[in-house]
Design a protein around this motif. Structure first.
Motif, PDB file in Angstrom:
ATOM      1  N   VAL A  71      -2.345   2.224   5.100  1.00  0.00           N
ATOM      2  CA  VAL A  71      -3.184   1.738   6.201  1.00  0.00           C
ATOM      3  C   VAL A  71      -4.662   1.831   5.833  1.00  0.00           C
ATOM      4  O   VAL A  71      -5.466   0.968   6.214  1.00  0.00           O
ATOM      5  CB  VAL A  71      -2.878   2.504   7.499  1.00  0.00           C
ATOM      6  N   THR A  72      -5.036   2.864   5.089  1.00  0.00           N
ATOM      7  CA  THR A  72      -6.433   2.965   4.639  1.00  0.00           C
ATOM      8  C   THR A  72      -6.795   1.775   3.766  1.00  0.00           C
ATOM      9  O   THR A  72      -7.880   1.185   3.911  1.00  0.00           O
ATOM     10  CB  THR A  72      -6.650   4.282   3.872  1.00  0.00           C
ATOM     11  N   LYS A  73      -5.916   1.400   2.868  1.00  0.00           N
ATOM     12  CA  LYS A  73      -6.168   0.245   1.997  1.00  0.00           C
ATOM     13  C   LYS A  73      -6.382  -1.024   2.821  1.00  0.00           C
ATOM     14  O   LYS A  73      -7.269  -1.829   2.530  1.00  0.00           O
ATOM     15  CB  LYS A  73      -4.996   0.061   1.033  1.00  0.00           C
TER      16      LYS A  73
ATOM     17  N   ASN B 289      -9.472   0.520  15.323  1.00  0.00           N
ATOM     18  CA  ASN B 289      -9.490   0.481  13.861  1.00  0.00           C
ATOM     19  C   ASN B 289     -10.606  -0.409  13.341  1.00  0.00           C
ATOM     20  O   ASN B 289     -10.985  -1.385  14.002  1.00  0.00           O
ATOM     21  CB  ASN B 289      -8.132  -0.045  13.357  1.00  0.00           C
ATOM     22  N   PRO B 290     -11.158  -0.112  12.163  1.00  0.00           N
ATOM     23  CA  PRO B 290     -12.202  -0.986  11.610  1.00  0.00           C
ATOM     24  C   PRO B 290     -11.768  -2.449  11.497  1.00  0.00           C
ATOM     25  O   PRO B 290     -12.574  -3.355  11.679  1.00  0.00           O
ATOM     26  CB  PRO B 290     -12.457  -0.380  10.224  1.00  0.00           C
ATOM     27  N   ILE B 291     -10.499  -2.674  11.162  1.00  0.00           N
ATOM     28  CA  ILE B 291      -9.907  -4.016  11.225  1.00  0.00           C
ATOM     29  C   ILE B 291      -8.749  -3.936  12.211  1.00  0.00           C
ATOM     30  O   ILE B 291      -7.818  -3.146  12.016  1.00  0.00           O
ATOM     31  CB  ILE B 291      -9.396  -4.482   9.851  1.00  0.00           C
TER      32      ILE B 291
ATOM     33  N   ASP C  51       2.083  -9.150  13.172  1.00  0.00           N
ATOM     34  CA  ASP C  51       2.659  -9.475  11.864  1.00  0.00           C
ATOM     35  C   ASP C  51       2.071  -8.597  10.766  1.00  0.00           C
ATOM     36  O   ASP C  51       2.773  -8.200   9.826  1.00  0.00           O
ATOM     37  CB  ASP C  51       2.441 -10.954  11.537  1.00  0.00           C
ATOM     38  N   GLU C  52       0.772  -8.295  10.871  1.00  0.00           N
ATOM     39  CA  GLU C  52       0.140  -7.434   9.862  1.00  0.00           C
ATOM     40  C   GLU C  52       0.683  -6.010   9.946  1.00  0.00           C
ATOM     41  O   GLU C  52       0.869  -5.351   8.912  1.00  0.00           O
ATOM     42  CB  GLU C  52      -1.378  -7.458  10.039  1.00  0.00           C
ATOM     43  N   ILE C  53       0.958  -5.530  11.152  1.00  0.00           N
ATOM     44  CA  ILE C  53       1.536  -4.193  11.301  1.00  0.00           C
ATOM     45  C   ILE C  53       2.927  -4.149  10.691  1.00  0.00           C
ATOM     46  O   ILE C  53       3.284  -3.192   9.985  1.00  0.00           O
ATOM     47  CB  ILE C  53       1.564  -3.774  12.782  1.00  0.00           C
TER      48      ILE C  53
ATOM     49  N   GLU D 282       5.177  -2.310   3.522  1.00  0.00           N
ATOM     50  CA  GLU D 282       4.488  -1.820   2.323  1.00  0.00           C
ATOM     51  C   GLU D 282       4.634  -0.305   2.176  1.00  0.00           C
ATOM     52  O   GLU D 282       4.745   0.217   1.063  1.00  0.00           O
ATOM     53  CB  GLU D 282       3.004  -2.191   2.385  1.00  0.00           C
ATOM     54  N   ALA D 283       4.634   0.401   3.314  1.00  0.00           N
ATOM     55  CA  ALA D 283       4.787   1.861   3.269  1.00  0.00           C
ATOM     56  C   ALA D 283       6.219   2.274   2.931  1.00  0.00           C
ATOM     57  O   ALA D 283       6.448   3.399   2.506  1.00  0.00           O
ATOM     58  CB  ALA D 283       4.375   2.474   4.621  1.00  0.00           C
TER      59      ALA D 283
END
Length: 386
Positions: A287-289, A369-371, A376-378, A384-385
């Motif tokens: 998530v940081t990435k 969040n900053p973004i 869909d992104e979640i 990815e995790a």
């Protein structure tokens, strides 16, 4: 811009701080006390030790020790029943984030009508509860100084975040000596939970100068102490550093909010009973990435504060080092990938992806969040995790 800062009314910290419990009960004027904890804490005799001297001081005490990890509405209802029967005028929460969160919810439930779900969200509790003294035995959640409780609703499979000033403990007794019994895995997971609090508080859209200072202090303290505590479980200096990190992180995020990691973490806890610290830890690098370009300078400052980048490095270079560093930290502390966590089956994981993404967004945390991600992104981040 106007910012509001609030935390526990009174914080007593240091070796032996828990020994001030009777003094604080008397100061507040309580005469009937209910301890809220879990079975492990009760079985090791800590409640008996903490309440020594209560009877002689004319203070009665009872214990509710059925709080489970990721506490549920049922835990709160059962604790409320014991509270009513005991006629206690104070709660003392002893343990990790779960007993402390449960105690906060029980404390306000005595004076506010059910169901608890109607208070989910921000500042919806109409009346104050009874006083809570919080005594953490882990250095992770920072719940002892926050106005947040997270309670799982097993009927809807939602981990409810309730955020209200009425949830703030009256007293936090932060005695790092109580954390010396934590095993290595728990030390790692709650330690990275603390780090996540510092990071998210710092990059949150609701951050301010005061929360930034506390968040950076939290981050630095974790960088200086977590791996030492993990490698040497009896290192008192490192344990004290982590206890302070958890406190500073809690004070920071309760006033600036957590973000996407926590939003995605809570559904993992509900669906797979993953401990909160572990679910944050497995999501932190991924998530940081994703978020880093939304607050590039702040993330670079995090990398510098953790010693992962030099002060002379560009923000771009520092951010790259931060991602590499967080992934390496997880490996060194033996934090598993999601697919390797006990109890997570691949078929069910993919089956509940859409619900977890919906629940993450509904919690409100991702909006800070900053973004700010789409559903869909979640889903993609969960994958990815994995």
């Amino acid at each position: 811009m106007i910012n509001t800062f609030s935390t526990a009314n009174r914080i007593i910290s240091g070796a032996g701080a828990s020994g001030h419990i009777l003094e604080e009960v008397n100061r507040i004027g309580a005469t009937r006390v209910l301890f809220i904890t879990d079975s492990f804490i009760e079985n090791i005799g800590l409640i008996d030790k903490l309440s020594a001297g209560f009877k002689e001081a004319g203070i009665s005490r009872e214990t509710f020790s059925k709080v489970q990890p990721n506490p549920t509405v049922h835990n709160v209802e059962e604790g409320l029943r014991i509270l009513i029967e005991s006629k206690a005028d104070m709660l003392i929460a002893v343990g990790g984030g779960s007993p402390i969160d449960a105690a906060k919810a029980i404390a306000i439930a005595i004076n506010n009508k059910p169901p608890l779900s109607q208070y989910m969200g921000y500042q919806k509790i109409p009346k104050p509860g009874i006083p809570v003294i919080a005594i953490p035995t882990t250095a992770g959640t920072g719940s002892e100084v926050t106005k947040v409780t997270v309670i799982s609703d097993t009927e809807t499979d939602v981990k409810m975040m309730i955020f209200d000033d009425y949830l703030l403990p009256e007293v936090a007794l932060i005695d790092y000596e109580l954390t010396l019994t934590m095993p290595a895995a728990l030390t790692a997971h709650v330690g990275i939970d603390t780090l996540t609090h510092g990071i998210e508080a710092y990059v949150s859209k609701k951050s301010c100068a005061m929360t930034d200072a506390l968040a950076l202090s939290c981050i630095r303290l974790v960088a200086e102490n977590l791996e030492i505590a993990w490698n040497d479980l009896n290192n008192k200096t490192a344990r004290e550093g982590m206890a302070m990190a958890a406190c500073h992180g809690g004070m920071a995020f309760t006033n600036s909010s957590v973000c996407l990691i926590h939003g995605m973490s809570r559904p993992l806890g509900v669906q797979f009973h993953l401990p909160h610290g572990l679910s944050n830890a497995v999501l932190l690098p991924t998530v940081t990435k994703f978020s880093i370009s939304g607050a590039a300078h702040k993330y670079a400052q995090i990398a510098r504060a953790m010693g992962m980048a030099k002060n002379t490095d560009t923000d771009e270079a520092a951010n790259l080092d931060l991602i590499i560093g967080l992934e390496a930290l997880n490996r060194r502390l033996k934090v598993p990938r999601l697919r390797d966590c006990k109890g997570i089956e691949k078929a069910k994981f993919h089956e509940v992806l859409h619900k977890m993404a919906d629940d993450a967004l509904a919690s409100g945390s991702p909006q800070n969040n900053p973004i700010v991600p789409s559903k869909d992104e979640i889903i993609k981040l969960y994958q990815e995790a994995w």
